[in-house]
Design a protein around this motif. Sequence first.
Motif, PDB file in Angstrom:
ATOM      1  N   UNK A  18     -44.447   7.496 -11.402  1.00 24.73           N
ATOM      2  CA  UNK A  18     -44.304   7.565 -10.019  1.00 24.73           C
ATOM      3  C   UNK A  18     -45.126   6.244  -9.486  1.00 24.73           C
TER       4      UNK A  18
ATOM      5  N   UNK B  93     -45.360   3.389 -11.119  1.00 23.85           N
ATOM      6  CA  UNK B  93     -44.363   2.227 -11.138  1.00 23.85           C
ATOM      7  C   UNK B  93     -43.360   2.076 -10.200  1.00 23.85           C
ATOM      8  N   UNK B  94     -42.641   3.374  -9.809  1.00 24.82           N
ATOM      9  CA  UNK B  94     -41.610   3.244  -8.996  1.00 24.82           C
ATOM     10  C   UNK B  94     -42.022   2.985  -7.754  1.00 24.82           C
TER      11      UNK B  94
ATOM     12  N   UNK C  89     -40.665  -0.878  -7.074  1.00 27.86           N
ATOM     13  CA  UNK C  89     -39.125  -0.613  -6.665  1.00 27.86           C
ATOM     14  C   UNK C  89     -39.114  -0.438  -5.235  1.00 27.86           C
ATOM     15  N   UNK C  90     -38.050  -1.026  -4.626  1.00 23.75           N
ATOM     16  CA  UNK C  90     -37.671  -0.590  -3.200  1.00 23.75           C
ATOM     17  C   UNK C  90     -36.519   0.670  -2.956  1.00 23.75           C
ATOM     18  N   UNK C  91     -36.941   1.652  -2.266  1.00 22.78           N
ATOM     19  CA  UNK C  91     -35.657   2.473  -1.973  1.00 22.78           C
ATOM     20  C   UNK C  91     -36.027   3.122  -0.858  1.00 22.78           C
TER      21      UNK C  91
ATOM     22  N   UNK D 210     -42.474   9.057   0.452  1.00 24.21           N
ATOM     23  CA  UNK D 210     -42.820   9.577  -0.610  1.00 24.21           C
ATOM     24  C   UNK D 210     -44.316   9.196  -0.972  1.00 24.21           C
TER      25      UNK D 210
ATOM     26  N   UNK E 172     -50.607  -2.465  -8.871  1.00 28.22           N
ATOM     27  CA  UNK E 172     -50.315  -3.564  -7.700  1.00 28.22           C
ATOM     28  C   UNK E 172     -51.174  -4.967  -7.920  1.00 28.22           C
TER      29      UNK E 172
END
Lengths: 304, 300
Positions: free
Chosen positions: A96, A98-99, A103-105, A111, A179
């Motif tokens: 989680x 990492x995502x 990433x971008x979503x 979330x 980060x």
Amino acid sequence: MNMERTAQMTAAKITVCQRTHRNPLPGFKLSLGYCLAYLGLLVLIPLSTIVFETAAMEWRDFIAVVTAPRAVAAYGLSFLGALLAATINCIFGLMLAWVLVRYNFFAKKLIDAIIDLPFAVPTAVAGIALTAVWGPNGPLGEPLGRAGILVAYARLGVLVAMVFVGLPFVVRTVQPVLEGLSVDVEEAAATLGAGRVRTFFKVILPHLAPALFTGFALSFARALGEYGSIVFISGNMPHRTEIVPLLIMTKLEQFDYRGATALALVMLLASFTVLFIVNSVQWKTKHRSVSFANVLRVRSFLKG
Amino acid sequence: MKPAMDMTARAIRTNSSKGVSDPLWLRWGLIFTSLCFIFMVLILPLVVVFQTAFRDGVPNYLNALMDPDTVSAIKVTLLAVVIAVPLNIVFGFAAAWSITRFDFPFKRFVLSLIDVPFAVSPVISGMIFVLLFGANSVIGGWLLENGIKVIFALPGIVIATTFVTFPFVARELIPVMQSQGADMELAALTLGASPWQMLRMVTLPNIKWGLLYGTILCTARAVGEFGAVSVVSGHIRGETNTLPLHVEVVYNEYHFSAAFAVATLLVAMAFITLGIKSVAEFMEKSRASENRKRTLEAAQ
């Protein structure tokens, strides 16, 4: 005129303070006094009752209570459950984090905020909600039940509740470190010919290891002590789905204060050992101290 | 200089240069798995709470909330919050001020004491007060003789709540005040501010978002605490039940939709907590970057 004079006097005082290494800030005695009195009354005196209560016990009685088969079964469930839950949380928490960092979503911000839900939702509510989901008639419990897997009112249910309450700890300890991890390092690894998998295991994971370990320990400690959510989902059968805090509760309800205190002492020693190990590991790795509650704010602090 | 560097870093990160980005299948695989996990573990339980709460229709939902026992549980909870939270705010500030602004022996020990409620099972947190104030103890026996009942009564609930929630504000403020340092406060004193002026015009504005966040966490936990309060309350319906305890009582009587109806109140509180948390985090971040920009401008 008056203002100026006071200012000059304060300035002079500060210089004196600096020369004599005295701290010029006000309120030391008041704040420390209040702080220590509060801690003494609220923490030290109440905690000392555990020591007194156990000291009044015969050694043989103590051993008998602590090694009773029902207690041993409860230790087994509590410790193994907490270990397993912390491990699951480490795997999914790392994923989680990492995502969320890399990433971008769609709805990523949402979330990210939802991760803290187990901190904010009262444990009793979590308990009845998880029971409803994983129970025999629940949206997930029903299909699993048809496949012969019982979750609620079984040991698996204890695990589910433990995973729920411990999840944010791992995400929130790993996230800020991830980060802060510079992409340069990964680029260097890639330039030197390392594949993505190798980079992850040789470069990224070692860097995250202290934070991951802290998250593991916090999640473990929380799962070990958790009571509210587990009592609803576990079914509370002695020897089978009874956790240590519940056994303590049962003894308290029967006014068996000695027995409850003995078990509490065992649990306290266990959680303090965990915290001690965490602290020494942190000290060794010189990792930024992520003590228990720092997790809650460590992100905003590091970003700021 | 720094913003430019930040931008380059961001450009590298988004422009997925080869070697530092994950392949597309992995990317979407991980995102999909994460979303499934979040849905199963965090979102679905909440959906079920609301679904069950409204299963028997809105009138029944409202009835469950208007029930005299529910109203009394709300009152008991609010009482505990109103006493515990202000006490813990004062403690949190006093602890953060003495720990971050002064040196004294055994500081680490004091810091560990602040962490105790986090390390201890809620049941044990309640138990120590039963041992201390129970009818069999010295203090408890004396208090009972004088007509003061602590355990299985409101004072016990308030004390247990205070114990469980006292670290939140302190733990929130200590890192914030540590990172800010005492320079601005010293400057204020040098310029002739009284301690009170310094507190009001320098210290408090600097920590306000951390203070807000700590207070919110403290309040949320005070409202939601279950284990510790359960030990000391004695579960007297309409008298010593807090909201979470009331949820348990109703649930154990198999009034599921009523129990979930009361639970929606607590879930709503959780959402408000998360909302304020996001705002406080955002404001703290922008305040810090504003400060940094100002320092940079001053340096140039």
